[in-house]
Design an enzyme around this catalytic site. Structure first.
Site: not given
Ligand code: 4NP
Length: 154
Positions: A8, A14, A123
Protein backbone atom coordinates in the site's frame (compact mmCIF):
# COMPACT_ATOMS: atom_id res chain seq x y z
CA UNK A 1 6.19 -22.23 -0.75
CA UNK A 2 3.99 -19.39 -1.96
CA UNK A 3 5.48 -15.94 -1.37
CA UNK A 4 3.07 -13.03 -1.07
CA UNK A 5 3.87 -9.33 -0.66
CA UNK A 6 1.01 -6.96 0.19
CA UNK A 7 1.59 -3.37 -0.83
CA UNK A 8 0.00 0.00 0.00
CA UNK A 9 1.07 3.63 0.09
CA UNK A 10 2.43 3.85 3.65
CA UNK A 11 2.73 0.20 4.87
CA UNK A 12 1.21 1.19 8.22
CA UNK A 13 -2.56 0.71 7.65
CA UNK A 14 -3.83 -1.56 4.84
CA UNK A 15 -0.94 -3.80 3.74
CA UNK A 16 0.09 -4.81 7.30
CA UNK A 17 -3.61 -5.50 8.00
CA UNK A 18 -3.65 -7.86 5.00
CA UNK A 19 -0.28 -9.39 5.98
CA UNK A 20 -1.26 -10.30 9.54
CA UNK A 21 -4.83 -11.29 8.67
CA UNK A 22 -3.63 -13.71 5.96
CA UNK A 23 -0.95 -15.09 8.34
CA UNK A 24 -3.75 -15.77 10.83
CA UNK A 25 -5.94 -17.41 8.16
CA UNK A 26 -3.23 -19.79 6.94
CA UNK A 27 -2.41 -20.68 10.54
CA UNK A 28 -6.07 -21.51 11.21
CA UNK A 29 -6.24 -23.63 8.02
CA UNK A 30 -3.06 -25.46 9.11
CA UNK A 31 -1.11 -24.40 6.02
CA UNK A 32 1.16 -21.68 7.46
CA UNK A 33 4.24 -23.67 6.48
CA UNK A 34 3.36 -23.33 2.80
CA UNK A 35 3.47 -19.52 2.90
CA UNK A 36 5.86 -16.61 3.26
CA UNK A 37 3.84 -13.40 3.74
CA UNK A 38 5.07 -9.81 4.13
CA UNK A 39 4.11 -6.22 3.31
CA UNK A 40 5.71 -3.05 1.96
CA UNK A 41 5.06 0.58 0.98
CA UNK A 42 5.28 2.28 -2.37
CA UNK A 43 6.31 5.53 -0.61
CA UNK A 44 9.03 6.46 1.88
CA UNK A 45 6.56 8.38 4.11
CA UNK A 46 6.41 5.98 7.06
CA UNK A 47 9.59 3.87 6.68
CA UNK A 48 10.66 2.49 10.06
CA UNK A 49 7.37 3.39 11.76
CA UNK A 50 5.16 0.85 13.55
CA UNK A 51 1.70 -0.22 12.37
CA UNK A 52 -1.03 2.47 12.72
CA UNK A 53 -3.02 2.29 15.95
CA UNK A 54 -6.30 1.83 14.01
CA UNK A 55 -5.00 -1.34 12.34
CA UNK A 56 -3.51 -2.61 15.62
CA UNK A 57 -6.78 -2.08 17.52
CA UNK A 58 -8.90 -3.66 14.78
CA UNK A 59 -6.73 -6.79 14.50
CA UNK A 60 -6.49 -7.06 18.31
CA UNK A 61 -10.30 -7.52 18.31
CA UNK A 62 -9.63 -10.84 16.55
CA UNK A 63 -6.65 -11.74 18.72
CA UNK A 64 -4.14 -10.90 15.99
CA UNK A 65 -0.86 -9.18 16.92
CA UNK A 66 1.34 -7.10 14.61
CA UNK A 67 4.22 -6.93 17.11
CA UNK A 68 7.59 -6.09 15.59
CA UNK A 69 6.33 -4.93 12.18
CA UNK A 70 7.75 -1.64 10.94
CA UNK A 71 7.22 -0.07 7.53
CA UNK A 72 9.60 -0.91 4.66
CA UNK A 73 9.61 0.24 1.05
CA UNK A 74 9.06 -1.99 -1.99
CA UNK A 75 12.24 -2.51 -4.04
CA UNK A 76 12.77 -3.63 -7.62
CA UNK A 77 14.39 -6.83 -6.26
CA UNK A 78 11.14 -7.80 -4.52
CA UNK A 79 9.71 -8.69 -7.93
CA UNK A 80 12.00 -11.74 -8.15
CA UNK A 81 11.56 -12.60 -4.45
CA UNK A 82 7.76 -12.89 -4.47
CA UNK A 83 5.15 -14.86 -6.44
CA UNK A 84 2.34 -12.37 -5.81
CA UNK A 85 2.68 -8.59 -5.36
CA UNK A 86 -0.76 -7.43 -4.26
CA UNK A 87 -1.73 -3.75 -4.10
CA UNK A 88 -4.77 -2.23 -2.42
CA UNK A 89 -5.86 0.38 -4.97
CA UNK A 90 -5.24 1.60 -8.49
CA UNK A 91 -2.68 4.19 -7.36
CA UNK A 92 -0.71 1.40 -5.65
CA UNK A 93 -0.62 -0.60 -8.90
CA UNK A 94 0.67 2.43 -10.83
CA UNK A 95 3.38 3.05 -8.16
CA UNK A 96 4.33 -0.65 -8.03
CA UNK A 97 4.81 -0.64 -11.82
CA UNK A 98 6.97 2.49 -11.55
CA UNK A 99 9.25 0.72 -9.03
CA UNK A 100 9.48 -2.74 -10.66
CA UNK A 101 9.47 -1.52 -14.29
CA UNK A 102 7.43 -4.34 -15.87
CA UNK A 103 5.31 -7.33 -14.87
CA UNK A 104 6.37 -9.94 -17.42
CA UNK A 105 5.47 -12.83 -15.11
CA UNK A 106 2.04 -11.40 -14.29
CA UNK A 107 2.62 -11.27 -10.52
CA UNK A 108 0.95 -7.91 -9.81
CA UNK A 109 -2.68 -7.88 -8.63
CA UNK A 110 -5.14 -5.61 -6.87
CA UNK A 111 -6.47 -7.46 -3.80
CA UNK A 112 -10.20 -7.43 -4.60
CA UNK A 113 -9.52 -8.88 -8.08
CA UNK A 114 -9.45 -12.25 -6.33
CA UNK A 115 -13.02 -11.59 -5.20
CA UNK A 116 -14.01 -10.73 -8.78
CA UNK A 117 -14.19 -6.99 -8.09
CA UNK A 118 -12.44 -3.96 -9.56
CA UNK A 119 -13.00 -2.02 -6.32
CA UNK A 120 -10.18 -0.39 -4.34
CA UNK A 121 -9.53 -0.95 -0.63
CA UNK A 122 -10.32 2.44 0.92
CA UNK A 123 -7.39 4.06 2.73
CA UNK A 124 -8.27 4.49 6.42
CA UNK A 125 -5.45 7.03 6.74
CA UNK A 126 -7.90 9.34 4.94
CA UNK A 127 -11.31 7.80 5.76
CA UNK A 128 -10.62 7.06 9.45
CA UNK A 129 -12.77 3.92 9.00
CA UNK A 130 -10.76 0.80 9.80
CA UNK A 131 -13.92 -1.36 10.01
CA UNK A 132 -14.84 -1.00 6.33
CA UNK A 133 -11.22 -1.52 5.33
CA UNK A 134 -11.01 -4.66 7.48
CA UNK A 135 -14.19 -6.12 5.92
CA UNK A 136 -12.83 -5.55 2.39
CA UNK A 137 -9.40 -6.95 3.26
CA UNK A 138 -11.04 -9.98 4.89
CA UNK A 139 -13.07 -10.55 1.72
CA UNK A 140 -9.97 -10.16 -0.48
CA UNK A 141 -7.75 -12.44 1.62
CA UNK A 142 -10.41 -15.16 1.84
CA UNK A 143 -10.86 -15.04 -1.95
CA UNK A 144 -7.07 -15.08 -2.46
CA UNK A 145 -6.66 -18.17 -0.27
CA UNK A 146 -9.52 -19.98 -1.99
CA UNK A 147 -7.96 -19.10 -5.37
CA UNK A 148 -4.56 -20.43 -4.27
CA UNK A 149 -5.96 -23.62 -2.74
CA UNK A 150 -8.00 -24.39 -5.88
CA UNK A 151 -5.00 -23.66 -8.05
CA UNK A 152 -2.76 -26.02 -6.05
CA UNK A 153 -5.27 -28.89 -6.03
CA UNK A 154 -6.20 -28.69 -9.75
P1 4NP B 1 -1.65 2.94 4.06
O1 4NP B 1 -2.17 4.35 4.59
O2 4NP B 1 -1.18 3.18 2.65
O3 4NP B 1 -2.86 2.06 4.11
O4 4NP B 1 -0.56 2.50 5.00
C1 4NP B 1 -1.38 5.50 4.58
C2 4NP B 1 -0.45 5.70 5.58
C3 4NP B 1 0.33 6.86 5.60
C4 4NP B 1 0.15 7.80 4.60
C5 4NP B 1 -0.78 7.60 3.60
C6 4NP B 1 -1.54 6.44 3.58
N1 4NP B 1 0.91 8.99 4.62
O5 4NP B 1 0.65 9.88 3.79
O6 4NP B 1 1.83 9.10 5.44
Amino acid sequence: MIKILFICLGNICRSPMAEFLLKDMVKKRGIAGDFYIASAATSTYEIGNPVHRGTRVKLAQYGISVAGKTAVQLTKEDYARYDYLIGMDTANIRDIMRIIGSDLQHKVYKLLQFAGSERNIADPWYTGNFDVTYDDIYEGCTALLDYLQNKTIV
